[in-house]
Scaffold this motif. Structure first.
Motif, PDB file in Angstrom:
ATOM      1  N   PRO A  23       0.767  -1.110  -0.083  1.00  9.68           N
ATOM      2  CA  PRO A  23      -0.057   0.072  -0.282  1.00  9.68           C
ATOM      3  C   PRO A  23       0.872   1.111  -0.038  1.00  9.68           C
ATOM      4  O   PRO A  23      -0.018   2.631  -0.239  1.00  9.68           O
ATOM      5  CB  PRO A  23      -0.837  -0.025   1.339  1.00  9.68           C
ATOM      6  N   ILE A  24       1.919   0.947   0.148  1.00  5.66           N
ATOM      7  CA  ILE A  24       2.945   2.804   0.497  1.00  5.66           C
ATOM      8  C   ILE A  24       3.735   2.649  -0.659  1.00  5.66           C
ATOM      9  O   ILE A  24       4.737   3.638  -1.053  1.00  5.66           O
ATOM     10  CB  ILE A  24       4.058   2.054   1.868  1.00  5.66           C
ATOM     11  N   GLU A  26       3.621   3.316  -3.233  1.00  5.05           N
ATOM     12  CA  GLU A  26       4.515   4.877  -4.631  1.00  5.05           C
ATOM     13  C   GLU A  26       4.965   5.562  -3.733  1.00  5.05           C
ATOM     14  O   GLU A  26       4.863   6.915  -4.506  1.00  5.05           O
ATOM     15  CB  GLU A  26       2.499   5.549  -4.441  1.00  5.05           C
ATOM     16  N   ALA A  27       5.472   5.719  -2.175  1.00  7.04           N
ATOM     17  CA  ALA A  27       5.766   6.757  -1.468  1.00  7.04           C
ATOM     18  C   ALA A  27       7.448   6.070  -1.471  1.00  7.04           C
ATOM     19  O   ALA A  27       7.868   7.116  -1.105  1.00  7.04           O
ATOM     20  CB  ALA A  27       5.214   7.548  -0.297  1.00  7.04           C
ATOM     21  N   ALA A  57       4.938   0.129   6.630  1.00  2.00           N
ATOM     22  CA  ALA A  57       3.973   0.432   7.405  1.00  2.00           C
ATOM     23  C   ALA A  57       3.800  -0.882   8.608  1.00  2.00           C
ATOM     24  O   ALA A  57       2.890  -1.180   9.069  1.00  2.00           O
ATOM     25  CB  ALA A  57       2.740   0.751   6.873  1.00  2.00           C
ATOM     26  N   CYS A  59       2.298  -4.254   7.422  1.00  3.66           N
ATOM     27  CA  CYS A  59       0.947  -4.217   7.011  1.00  3.66           C
ATOM     28  C   CYS A  59       0.771  -5.468   6.647  1.00  3.66           C
ATOM     29  O   CYS A  59       0.298  -6.277   6.918  1.00  3.66           O
ATOM     30  CB  CYS A  59      -0.016  -3.887   5.863  1.00  3.66           C
ATOM     31  N   THR A  61       1.552  -7.368   4.321  1.00  2.00           N
ATOM     32  CA  THR A  61       0.612  -7.919   3.078  1.00  2.00           C
ATOM     33  C   THR A  61       1.614  -8.858   2.070  1.00  2.00           C
ATOM     34  O   THR A  61       1.375  -9.846   1.211  1.00  2.00           O
ATOM     35  CB  THR A  61      -0.226  -6.847   2.082  1.00  2.00           C
TER      36      THR A  61
END
Ligand code: SF4
Ligand code: SF4
Lengths: 165, 310
Positions: A23-24, A26-27, A57, A59, A61
């Motif tokens: 989820p991160i 792109e940063a 993060a 997470c 995943t």
């Protein structure tokens, strides 16, 4: 000679699944699968300045999707540990300050006092009034107790033996 | 050994998420569940110990597991998803690597010998308490309430665990990582309508909410947007961090992402409590910053227990 990781990163065949679900992504300066690749090639020095492990993060995943059962999240954690041990400059100083400060609060009594922990974080990162309006709403709702939890007996002494930091 | 399950509350349930603790307590009492709080527990280290100091994280978890064992439990639940994740992962690592366990014990003077099962709270409700027992307690079915069940990351993603897969309609299965259903089944047992949506297990950003708020705001924005698109009346969570991140800066995030209406974020235990007829005040419904209004139909019959669509 590649640095050893607790996870066997040599199992990675660069499918990219970890990065696809991240989820991160792109940063991040570089994607998780690229980081794993560099590490497998023994190029940890090239990973050091990247924000990737610091923005992770946690997470999981990537960890549950990896077809080769590599816990990529754990590798990100180990990268942070190694960077701290080496005293390397951190690309995300706020993240480092947050975790350091959290652990400092934990070690005081064995439990977190959220109000103090957040206040100290704001001071450390030189933004004393960050989220002040939100904090006052939370205070009014009783969601930020003023009083610290009672310290656990003997915890302070015990925790010195518990970790490295 | 006791028959009861130990309850590890964790720091947030004593502070920012008191509502989770009090609603869980009310619900457990009504269900007559054999679940008692542990004494002398310490902070699990959350993402910070895990992020920076693996040895510390293992030691903190081992101390908690040892406390549970010394207090006579064989099984514990940790309602906070982050605490749950730390404890279950540490337990697995210590069980798989006896030499690591021995080293932790030697270093810290603990005497943990393994053998504590760490259960997910949602699995505890579906598998130990049972959906029919939950359904039997329903006094005010939440008829017509459309609920987007949000599991977040740490309820459902356990690395190296076989339990990450399973039949899609099996009860429980919070630990199924891609499309968990346990909370949906509970919501259906309350008479409400669980929704099919795409962001059940997407990350809210965890502590990036504080340290890199623009990154986290984008994630939260996507989650809220999809819940609105699915037609949800509220989001149900089982994690203090998820509740905090989805609820507390919602006005600003909604404005930034053009999300038309507010989206209340409740703990699943608050929804259970409402359906069981517990007062909103006792459940601390008003603790959330986004207000939740729902008229319960007084005098409603007990809810039918139906499995929700997978
Ligand atoms: S998912 Fe696993 S195998 Fe695929 S690129 Fe990532 S680490 Fe490598
Ligand atoms: S654990 Fe970190 S690297 Fe893996 S998917 Fe999540 S944010 Fe990305």
């Amino acid at each position: 000679m590649p640095v050893a990781f607790r996870e066997n990163i040599n199992r990675c065949y660069q499918c990219g699944k970890c990065s696809t679900g991240c989820p991160i992504a792109e940063a991040m300066d570089m994607l998780p699968h690229q980081v794993i690749h560099l590490l497998a090639l023994g190029m940890e020095a090239r990973v050091r300045p990247l924000n990737t492990p610091w923005l992770c993060a946690g997470c999981y995943t990537c960890a549950v999707r990896c077809p080769n059962d590599i816990d990529v999240t754990a590798v990100m954690g180990e990268l942070r540990e190694k960077a701290i041990a080496a005293g390397a400059p951190c690309p995300c100083p706020d993240v480092l300050a947050f975790h350091r400060n959290f652990l400092r609060d934990l070690k005081r009594r064995g439990r977190i006092h959220e109000l103090r922990m957040m206040g100290e974080y704001n001071l450390l990162t030189r933004r004393p009034f960050r989220d002040a309006a939100l904090a006052s709403k939370m205070l009014l709702k009783g969601r930020l107790p003023l009083r610290a939890p009672r310290a656990l007996r003997g915890f302070k002494r015990w925790v010195r033996k518990a970790g490295r930091l | 050994m006791k028959k009861a399950t130990g309850l590890y509350p964790g720091c947030s349930l004593e502070g920012t998420s008191k509502a989770f603790r009090t609603s869980l307590r009310s619900v457990l009492r009504r269900l007559d569940a054999q679940c008692e709080p542990l004494r002398d527990w310490n902070c699990c280290g959350a993402s910070s110990a895990h992020a920076m100091d693996h040895e510390l994280y293992l030691a903190l978890s081992a101390r908690n597991l040892a406390q549970a064992r010394d207090q006579g439990y064989e099984e514990i639940i940790a309602p906070c998803a982050a605490c749950y994740h730390r404890l279950v992962c540490a337990e697995m690592e210590l069980a798989r690597h006896p030499e690591t366990l021995a080293a932790v014990n030697a270093r810290t003077g603990l005497n943990y010998g393994g053998g504590i099962a760490v259960l997910n709270m949602l699995d505890y409700f579906t598998d130990r308490v049972g959906l029919s027992a939950i359904g039997e307690q329903v006094r005010q079915p939440l008829k017509g309430l459309r609920v987007a069940c949000y599991y977040g990351c740490l309820n459902s993603r356990i690395p190296h665990a076989a339990a990450t897969s399973g039949p899609p309609d099996a009860p429980g299965g919070a630990t199924r990582s891609e499309y968990p259903m346990s909370m949906d089944h509970i919501v259906a047992a309350l008479g409400a309508q669980p929704l099919d949506w795409s962001y059940k297990t997407e990350c809210c950003g965890a502590s990036l909410f504080v340290t890199a708020s623009s990154v986290s705001a984008r994630l939260v924005g996507h989650i809220l947007k999809d819940a609105v698109a699915a037609g949800a009346d509220c989001i149900s969570v089982a994690c203090p961090m998820c509740q905090n991140n989805l609820d507390t800066k919602q006005d600003a995030i909604r404005a930034a992402f053009g999300i038309g209406r507010p989206m209340p974020v409740l703990f699943i235990t608050q929804l259970m409590g409402l359906a069981f007829g517990v007062s909103a005040a006792e459940l601390r419904i008003g603790d959330a910053l986004v207000p939740f209004q729902w008229r319960v139909d007084k005098g409603g019959a007990a809810a039918e227990v139906t499995a929700c669509p997978a």
